[in-house]
Design an enzyme around this catalytic site. Structure first.
Site, PDB file in Angstrom:
ATOM      1  N   TYR A 288      -3.167  21.165 -36.034  1.00 45.61           N
ATOM      2  CA  TYR A 288      -3.151  21.230 -34.566  1.00 45.61           C
ATOM      3  C   TYR A 288      -4.530  21.670 -34.075  1.00 45.61           C
ATOM      4  CZ  TYR A 288       1.885  21.645 -35.628  1.00 45.61           C
ATOM      5  OH  TYR A 288       3.144  21.469 -36.128  1.00 45.61           O
ATOM      6  N   CYS A 376       1.314  31.927 -28.772  1.00 42.86           N
ATOM      7  CA  CYS A 376       1.595  32.697 -27.553  1.00 42.86           C
ATOM      8  C   CYS A 376       3.096  32.747 -27.284  1.00 42.86           C
ATOM      9  CB  CYS A 376       0.856  32.096 -26.357  1.00 42.86           C
ATOM     10  SG  CYS A 376       1.357  30.409 -25.965  1.00 42.86           S
TER      11      CYS A 376
END
Length: 420
Positions: A288, A376
């Site tokens: 990613y 997050c």
């Protein structure tokens, strides 16, 4: 009416008040506040206060700097003392994941955001109201983004007035201009302005656009062909440079309207150093990888980096970032779940908010010694770890970086080491 004391804080940052064995969730309220709740609504199985009055202030509370606080959905915790907010973020993370981790505060808590997406509507120009998808706060300023916010908004309003372009109507889904996106290189001073519109510009419109936003180093007009309420379109360079640059430590990053880049340039250094501290060995796989934010930084420090990213444009940007920094990093287009994880010493994963899912099992089977999980979303991390990664890895270290001051959100960097 319900009167009581806020005793706790929810995982998404709302104050909690218990009444008759049931919780009421109160936005913009903090532990120790005394409130009177006059109205609530049910949302996702919870009772959320829609009309309440603060009658006694918590010692955790501070005065908000922004005049739009309490209505704007951008800063739920601006009324909370910063250090208390950091403490609560660590508490929420530990409550969710079971991991106790230190939290590092942002070096700047005002003017730290390097991007803002101002929605342009018939109801106002600015940011969405908290809890109201059709409500818009007509902004005058935004102290978490930039001191120049009033200047950007004034230029936009004058531009719309001169050209007669219509703001977007959220209810009818009609109009010409939907968003104004502004990006700032916090360490370079460079500015990018991107107008997201549903119409192609005429020559006169482009000239007016250039005149009103002459302050920009890079100027884009992005054509939006759908009605979705997001700041995305087909980016067309109207004037200036195709990219702006941001300088973080000794690494330069190119930024384009379609690039994802961490929103807090000042705290990004802390995030990158945390990843660097946990990285071991020589060969690194950056899954990613996006525009190469982690990969280029690590390559600058001598690691041999290969990155995999599904978005072709992000891969192009990552390779440009590697080139301009003169580092040993190569980024390729690919799906993380289809990546053959070979002989790497460390794998870095910064997945979307939903988490790794099947990629977690791929890592377990790979034999890689060390995985650095950046997220997050603590719930997604917990799911991936408890369901998959725990079978092969133990939590060696973890640190929290406050990329998002005045909100309940925090970025976690977790070092996972293979069990013996």
């Amino acid at each position: 009416m319900i009167q009581g004391k806020i005793e706790g804080i929810s995982d998404d940052g709302l104050g909690t008040l218990e009444k008759d064995g049931r919780l009421i969730y109160v936005p913009f309220a903090y532990p120790g506040d005394m409130v009177v709740v006059k109205g609530t609504k049910r949302r996702f199985g919870r009772r959320i206060a829609t009309d309440f009055e603060l009658i006694g202030e918590s010692p955790l509370r501070q005065g908000a700097r922004c005049p739009h606080f309490g209505t704007c959905g951008g800063c739920l915790w601006q009324g909370l003392k910063y250090r208390e907010g950091l403490r609560l973020k660590a508490e929420i993370f530990e409550r969710t994941t079971g991991i106790s981790a230190p939290v590092k505060g942002s070096p700047k808590v005002w003017g730290f955001r390097n991007v803002s997406n101002f929605i342009v509507t018939s109801e106002g120009i600015g940011l969405k109201e908290y809890g109201n998808p059709l409500g818009v706060v007509d902004l005058r300023e935004c102290p978490v983004f930039s001191k120049k916010t009033p200047e950007y908004l004034r230029a936009l309003r004058n531009f719309l007035k001169e050209t007669g372009l219509r703001p977007w109507n959220l209810r009818r889904k009609t109009g010409d201009v939907h968003y104004l996106q502004v990006r700032e290189g916090k360490f370079t001073g460079e500015v990018m302005v991107n107008l997201i519109a549903h119409v192609k510009p005429s020559g006169e419109m482009l000239e007016a656009f250039k005149n009103y936003f002459s302050l920009a180093d890079s100027l884009y007009w992005s054509l939006k062909r759908d009605e979705r309420d997001d700041p995305r379109g087909e980016a067309g360079l109207a004037a200036g440079e195709p990219y702006i640059r941001e300088r973080v430590g000794n690494v330069t990053y190119l930024i384009h309207p379609n690039s994802f880049f961490q929103t807090n340039s000042h705290a990004l250094t802390l995030l990158l150093r945390a990843v660097e501290d946990f990285t071991d060995g020589e060969r690194v796989l950056d899954l990613y990888s996006g525009v190469g934010t982690f990969g280029v930084w690590l390559a600058k420090r001598g690691f041999k980096v290969e990155g995999v990213e599904l978005n072709p444009f992000a891969v192009e940007m990552a390779n440009k970032n590697a080139l301009i920094n003169g580092v040993n990093a190569v980024f390729k287009i690919g799906r993380a779940e289809e990546t053959a994880i070979g002989d790497y010493d460390t794998v870095i994963v910064d997945p979307p908010r939903k988490g790794l899912r099947e990629v977690a099992e791929l890592l377990v089977k790979s034999g890689v010694e060390r995985v650095i999980y950046v997220s997050c979303n603590p719930r997604a991390f917990k799911f991936d770890y408890e369901r998959h990664l725990k079978n092969a890895y133990r939590v060696e270290n973890a640190v929290l970086i406050d990329m998002f001051p005045h909100t309940p959100h925090v970025e976690a960097v977790v070092e996972l080491v293979r069990k013996e």
